[in-house]
Write a protein that holds these residues in place. Structure first.
Motif, PDB file in Angstrom:
ATOM      1  N   ILE A 123       0.850  -1.181   0.000  1.00 24.01           N
ATOM      2  CA  ILE A 123       0.000   0.000   0.000  1.00 24.01           C
ATOM      3  C   ILE A 123       0.895   1.243   0.000  1.00 24.01           C
ATOM      4  CG2 ILE A 123      -1.799   1.280   1.217  1.00 24.01           C
ATOM      5  CD1 ILE A 123      -2.703  -1.408   0.091  1.00 24.01           C
ATOM      6  N   VAL A 124       0.660   2.129  -0.956  1.00 23.17           N
ATOM      7  CA  VAL A 124       1.469   3.339  -1.087  1.00 23.17           C
ATOM      8  C   VAL A 124       0.618   4.547  -0.706  1.00 23.17           C
ATOM      9  CG1 VAL A 124       2.814   4.799  -2.652  1.00 23.17           C
ATOM     10  CG2 VAL A 124       2.865   2.306  -2.908  1.00 23.17           C
ATOM     11  N   SER A 125       1.087   5.299   0.275  1.00 24.83           N
ATOM     12  CA  SER A 125       0.447   6.563   0.616  1.00 24.83           C
ATOM     13  C   SER A 125       1.036   7.661  -0.255  1.00 24.83           C
ATOM     14  CB  SER A 125       0.652   6.877   2.103  1.00 24.83           C
ATOM     15  OG  SER A 125       2.041   6.970   2.397  1.00 24.83           O
ATOM     16  N   GLY A 126       0.503   8.854  -0.132  1.00 25.87           N
ATOM     17  CA  GLY A 126       1.006   9.932  -0.968  1.00 25.87           C
ATOM     18  C   GLY A 126       0.459  11.271  -0.526  1.00 25.87           C
ATOM     19  N   GLY A 127       0.506  12.214  -1.433  1.00 26.41           N
ATOM     20  CA  GLY A 127      -0.007  13.540  -1.159  1.00 26.41           C
ATOM     21  C   GLY A 127      -0.812  14.057  -2.334  1.00 26.41           C
ATOM     22  N   GLU A 128      -1.474  15.165  -2.119  1.00 25.47           N
ATOM     23  CA  GLU A 128      -2.298  15.767  -3.164  1.00 25.47           C
ATOM     24  C   GLU A 128      -2.217  17.271  -3.013  1.00 25.47           C
ATOM     25  OE1 GLU A 128      -6.258  13.887  -4.378  1.00 25.47           O
ATOM     26  OE2 GLU A 128      -6.873  15.701  -3.316  1.00 25.47           O
ATOM     27  N   VAL A 129      -1.969  17.968  -4.111  1.00 23.88           N
ATOM     28  CA  VAL A 129      -1.966  19.424  -4.110  1.00 23.88           C
ATOM     29  C   VAL A 129      -2.846  19.887  -5.262  1.00 23.88           C
ATOM     30  CG1 VAL A 129       0.216  19.461  -5.406  1.00 23.88           C
ATOM     31  CG2 VAL A 129      -0.556  21.521  -4.211  1.00 23.88           C
ATOM     32  N   GLU A 130      -3.854  20.697  -4.938  1.00 27.85           N
ATOM     33  CA  GLU A 130      -4.830  21.148  -5.927  1.00 27.85           C
ATOM     34  C   GLU A 130      -5.424  19.973  -6.702  1.00 27.85           C
ATOM     35  OE1 GLU A 130      -3.420  24.182  -8.593  1.00 27.85           O
ATOM     36  OE2 GLU A 130      -3.996  25.756  -7.196  1.00 27.85           O
ATOM     37  N   ARG A 132      -4.001  17.260  -7.550  1.00 29.64           N
ATOM     38  CA  ARG A 132      -2.981  16.532  -8.310  1.00 29.64           C
ATOM     39  C   ARG A 132      -2.168  15.670  -7.343  1.00 29.64           C
ATOM     40  NH1 ARG A 132      -0.612  21.240 -12.375  1.00 29.64           N
ATOM     41  NH2 ARG A 132      -2.394  22.654 -12.167  1.00 29.64           N
ATOM     42  N   ALA A 133      -2.056  14.397  -7.677  1.00 28.44           N
ATOM     43  CA  ALA A 133      -1.401  13.451  -6.774  1.00 28.44           C
ATOM     44  C   ALA A 133       0.113  13.473  -6.928  1.00 28.44           C
ATOM     45  CB  ALA A 133      -1.923  12.042  -7.041  1.00 28.44           C
ATOM     46  N   PHE A 134       0.796  13.160  -5.847  1.00 24.50           N
ATOM     47  CA  PHE A 134       2.228  12.862  -5.883  1.00 24.50           C
ATOM     48  C   PHE A 134       2.495  11.782  -4.846  1.00 24.50           C
ATOM     49  CE2 PHE A 134       1.650  16.384  -2.944  1.00 24.50           C
ATOM     50  CZ  PHE A 134       2.456  16.084  -1.862  1.00 24.50           C
ATOM     51  N   TYR A 135       3.514  10.980  -5.097  1.00 27.11           N
ATOM     52  CA  TYR A 135       3.786   9.808  -4.259  1.00 27.11           C
ATOM     53  C   TYR A 135       5.202   9.800  -3.713  1.00 27.11           C
ATOM     54  CZ  TYR A 135      -0.288   8.689  -7.011  1.00 27.11           C
ATOM     55  OH  TYR A 135      -1.520   8.763  -7.622  1.00 27.11           O
ATOM     56  N   VAL A 136       6.048  10.696  -4.211  1.00 27.02           N
ATOM     57  CA  VAL A 136       7.423  10.800  -3.734  1.00 27.02           C
ATOM     58  C   VAL A 136       7.609  12.153  -3.060  1.00 27.02           C
ATOM     59  CG1 VAL A 136       9.870  10.755  -4.375  1.00 27.02           C
ATOM     60  CG2 VAL A 136       8.240   9.258  -5.540  1.00 27.02           C
ATOM     61  N   ALA A 137       7.541  13.237  -3.844  1.00 28.38           N
ATOM     62  CA  ALA A 137       7.746  14.568  -3.283  1.00 28.38           C
ATOM     63  C   ALA A 137       7.174  15.630  -4.198  1.00 28.38           C
ATOM     64  CB  ALA A 137       9.241  14.829  -3.063  1.00 28.38           C
ATOM     65  N   ALA A 138       6.795  16.737  -3.586  1.00 26.26           N
ATOM     66  CA  ALA A 138       6.362  17.924  -4.318  1.00 26.26           C
ATOM     67  C   ALA A 138       7.219  19.098  -3.882  1.00 26.26           C
ATOM     68  CB  ALA A 138       4.890  18.218  -4.049  1.00 26.26           C
ATOM     69  N   ILE A 139       7.652  19.906  -4.846  1.00 26.24           N
ATOM     70  CA  ILE A 139       8.381  21.140  -4.563  1.00 26.24           C
ATOM     71  C   ILE A 139       7.505  22.292  -5.015  1.00 26.24           C
ATOM     72  CG2 ILE A 139      10.544  22.414  -4.857  1.00 26.24           C
ATOM     73  CD1 ILE A 139      11.728  19.865  -6.106  1.00 26.24           C
ATOM     74  N   LEU A 192       8.613  25.302  -0.504  1.00 29.10           N
ATOM     75  CA  LEU A 192       8.127  24.247   0.379  1.00 29.10           C
ATOM     76  C   LEU A 192       8.345  22.911  -0.313  1.00 29.10           C
ATOM     77  CD1 LEU A 192       6.330  23.216   2.823  1.00 29.10           C
ATOM     78  CD2 LEU A 192       4.376  23.532   1.283  1.00 29.10           C
ATOM     79  N   VAL A 193       8.893  21.944   0.410  1.00 26.43           N
ATOM     80  CA  VAL A 193       9.008  20.577  -0.084  1.00 26.43           C
ATOM     81  C   VAL A 193       8.116  19.687   0.769  1.00 26.43           C
ATOM     82  CG1 VAL A 193      10.512  18.570  -0.362  1.00 26.43           C
ATOM     83  CG2 VAL A 193      11.333  20.819  -1.008  1.00 26.43           C
ATOM     84  N   LEU A 194       7.299  18.868   0.111  1.00 25.79           N
ATOM     85  CA  LEU A 194       6.449  17.890   0.785  1.00 25.79           C
ATOM     86  C   LEU A 194       6.944  16.502   0.406  1.00 25.79           C
ATOM     87  CD1 LEU A 194       3.050  19.616  -0.047  1.00 25.79           C
ATOM     88  CD2 LEU A 194       4.227  19.660   2.165  1.00 25.79           C
ATOM     89  N   MET A 195       7.427  15.752   1.380  1.00 23.55           N
ATOM     90  CA  MET A 195       8.003  14.436   1.133  1.00 23.55           C
ATOM     91  C   MET A 195       7.058  13.362   1.677  1.00 23.55           C
ATOM     92  SD  MET A 195      10.717  12.979  -0.226  1.00 23.55           S
ATOM     93  CE  MET A 195      12.112  14.098  -0.146  1.00 23.55           C
ATOM     94  N   CYS A 196       6.840  12.318   0.874  1.00 21.89           N
ATOM     95  CA  CYS A 196       5.936  11.229   1.253  1.00 21.89           C
ATOM     96  C   CYS A 196       6.671  10.164   2.075  1.00 21.89           C
ATOM     97  CB  CYS A 196       5.335  10.587   0.001  1.00 21.89           C
ATOM     98  SG  CYS A 196       4.335  11.725  -0.987  1.00 21.89           S
TER      99      CYS A 196
END
Length: 291
Positions: A123-130, A132-139, A192-196
């Motif tokens: 099971i892979v968690s992740g993030g979402e911005v606006e 839009r999904a990301f599973y590793v990192a968002a800058i 800002l960096v968001l790391m999963c």
């Protein structure tokens, strides 16, 4: 226990960074060698990447494997979602951020053979911005533009490298972000960096939040360094980084926010909400040997 794979769908983009023109035939060969029934498609056959992914999902496969770039890997995981088939985003691109997080240094052929022979669900968690999904990192912020310039340089495109570097210089320090994490007061930052949890050195895979880092370089040279570090995953060692946990948040800027989501450039609205997604998709990964 290795999941039963009755039907496998494979999407191959032979034009992506490390797939190559023989990738379609190689994928079919691996399926045959592992005695697995499957269909291999390319975007050229179906009218584009998204159409190819959707056509593959309409077959109701037990596994959707993708040999393509970071954007296609992210799209496949997003379309499958938490309740869809297993997904194998194999390293067929240039940066391969999500594939490397799941399969290490294996090339796509070895990774595909390993998961078909002896794979397990993860099971892979992740993030979402606006949305839009990301599973590793968002800058988010101006250093994301330096990451884009670095990627153009990796591809050997000098003109695009110079254009992106000029744009990054114009934007550097011209419009700082304001960020609120988990409802706390706003703070100013350059990026800002968001790391999963999948890749964060500070989180284990069972963590129920993102790791958020505020990047505040003092000059353009530091902004470039931070942008490169964030793109390659070693930004946490930088002395200009302040990191901590985050479940939800919001970023504000005076204009559209440049961003990089799992290695792919994006352009966000001046106000961008983000959040942690505890169950984003189900990956098929090689089974680790017993300790």
């Amino acid at each position: 226990m290795t999941p039963k794979l009755r039907r496998v769908a494979v999407v191959v983009n032979p034009l992506s960074g490390s797939a190559g023109p023989a990738a379609v035939d190689e994928a079919r060969r691996i399926l045959e060698e592992q005695c697995v029934q499957g269909v291999v498609r390319t975007p050229e056959e179906t009218g584009g990447v998204e159409a190819c992914l959707r056509a593959s999902l309409e077959d109701n496969p037990d596994l959707l494997a993708v040999v393509a770039g970071d954007g296609t890997a992210r799209a496949a995981a997003g379309l499958a979602g938490a309740d869809g088939p297993l997904v194998a985003p194999l390293p067929g691109g240039t940066m391969n951020m999500l594939p490397r997080a799941l399969y290490g240094d294996r090339d796509w052929k070895q990774a595909l053979a390993d998961i078909l022979r002896n794979g397990e669900e993860r099971i892979v968690s992740g993030g979402e911005v606006e949305g839009r999904a990301f599973y590793v990192a968002a800058i988010l912020g101006a250093p994301a533009l330096w990451a884009q310039a670095r990627e153009a340089a990796r591809e050997g495109d000098l003109w695009r490298t110079l254009q992106r570097a000029r744009r990054a210089l114009r934007r550097a320090f011209s419009g700082r972000l304001r960020v609120s994490l988990d409802g706390r007061p706003r703070v100013k930052t350059e990026a800002l960096v968001l790391m999963c949890p999948l890749v964060s050195a500070a989180l284990d895979e069972e963590a129920r939040h993102l790791e958020a880092a505020l990047l505040d370089p003092a000059n353009a040279l530091e902004a470039f360094r931070l942008g490169v570090h964030a793109a390659t995953g070693d930004w946490r060692a930088d002395p200009k980084v302040q990191a901590g946990p985050c479940h939800v948040g919001r970023a504000w800027a005076s204009s559209h926010i440049p961003a990089v989501l799992d290695g792919e450039p994006a352009r966000l609205n001046p106000t961008a909400d983000f959040r942690f997604v505890p169950k984003a998709f189900r990956a098929l990964v090689p089974k680790e040997p017993a300790a």
